[in-house]
Scaffold this active site. Structure first.
Site, short mmCIF file in Angstrom:
data_model
loop_
_atom_site.label_atom_id
_atom_site.label_comp_id
_atom_site.label_asym_id
_atom_site.label_seq_id
_atom_site.Cartn_x
_atom_site.Cartn_y
_atom_site.Cartn_z
N TYR A 79 -10.51 -7.39 -10.01
CA TYR A 79 -9.44 -8.32 -9.66
C TYR A 79 -8.29 -8.15 -10.63
CZ TYR A 79 -6.72 -12.59 -9.36
OH TYR A 79 -5.69 -13.48 -9.26
N ASP A 177 -0.91 6.18 2.07
CA ASP A 177 -0.55 4.99 2.85
C ASP A 177 0.26 4.05 1.97
OD1 ASP A 177 -0.36 3.30 5.00
OD2 ASP A 177 -2.38 2.48 4.81
#
Length: 270
Positions: A79, A177
């Site tokens: 995270y 991407d």
């Protein structure tokens, strides 16, 4: 467990334990993806992030685990509290360094991965044009174009080599991407990229989806091209790479992208 918004393919949560927070993505099997495809999508993401991490050029989340759910799969990542990217100049230099990283002599990757929810073929090829032909043909076949659109798509595949004449293309590791939604900054302002569709390819292909959806400043492009200058024919090839992503969006999201596909094909072939 706290839900996180922003993704259009997978569900995301922040999971907090007694000593650490994790970013957890999950995907449930549906009419488009089987349970095994869900897991292979996350395994491909893990493999791609590892490849990017190995270059030591740009920050990516640390990887922890891919696992099975009863009807899907999940991926556990570090995270990272993210903020809006402000240092576009630094990102430009870091991305150029990524593209200049020395790698294999062929184009492709060790396994197929996913561009959105679409499989991205990554077979190894001796030339970039052959890999690009394979990928464009895969997207065109999924699109099931007919009539004028099919004739233009077939013509582009036949003529693709001519757009790369005179170029000495060496394999560059690309994120694959990198639109603005897959890039941010950590709490210190350091650029962070995620959700890749990694392969060894032509570095110019990286910039196409960045230009399609915007969000990157002139500082980014100036810094990038300080290290990797534009080659002749850059703008025309950029439209070919944009076409790849546009046809993929047509395949994923439907007819709203069809006119854009047609306009790109007409401009490229005129």
């Amino acid at each position: 467990m706290t839900p996180v918004s922003g993704g259009c393919i997978s569900t995301a949560h922040i999971v907090e334990t007694s000593d650490q927070k994790y970013f957890v993505k999950s995907h449930t099997a549906d009419s488009f993806m089987t349970k095994q495809m869900c897991k292979s999508m996350f395994e491909a993401e893990l493999h791609g992030l590892n490849a990017l991490r190995h270059t030591h050029t740009i920050r990516v989340p640390q990887l922890f685990h891919v696992g099975d759910l009863s009807s899907g799969a999940f991926l556990i990542l570090e995270y990272i509290p993210l903020t809006r990217l402000r240092d576009h100049h630094k990102l430009g230099h870091q991305l150029a360094n990524l593209h200049l990283f020395e790698g294999p002599s062929q184009f492709g990757f060790d396994s197929n991965n996913y561009i959105g929810s679409t499989i991205q073929p990554n077979g190894w090829h001796d030339t970039w044009v052959h890999l690009l032909q394979e990928r464009l043909q895969y997207q065109f076949d999924r699109a099931q174009f007919t009539g004028h659109m099919k004739n233009m798509a077939d013509k582009l595949i036949r003529r693709l080599t001519q757009f790369f004449k005179g170029l000495d293309i060496r394999p560059s590791l690309v994120h694959g991407d990198l639109w603005a939604g897959n890039c941010a900054a950590d709490s210190s302002g350091e650029p962070v990229v995620f959700d890749p569709a990694v392969y060894w390819g032509h570095h110019e292909a990286e910039l196409s989806i960045m230009r399609m959806f915007g969000g990157f400043t002139l500082d980014f492009y100036d810094a990038y091209h300080e290290r990797i200058p534009r080659a002749p024919g850059f703008e025309l090839r950029a439209q070919i790479y944009e076409l790849y992503h546009t046809v993929n969006h047509y395949n994923m999201f439907g007819s709203g992208y069809l006119d854009q596909c047609q306009r790109l094909l007409e401009r490229i072939l005129q």
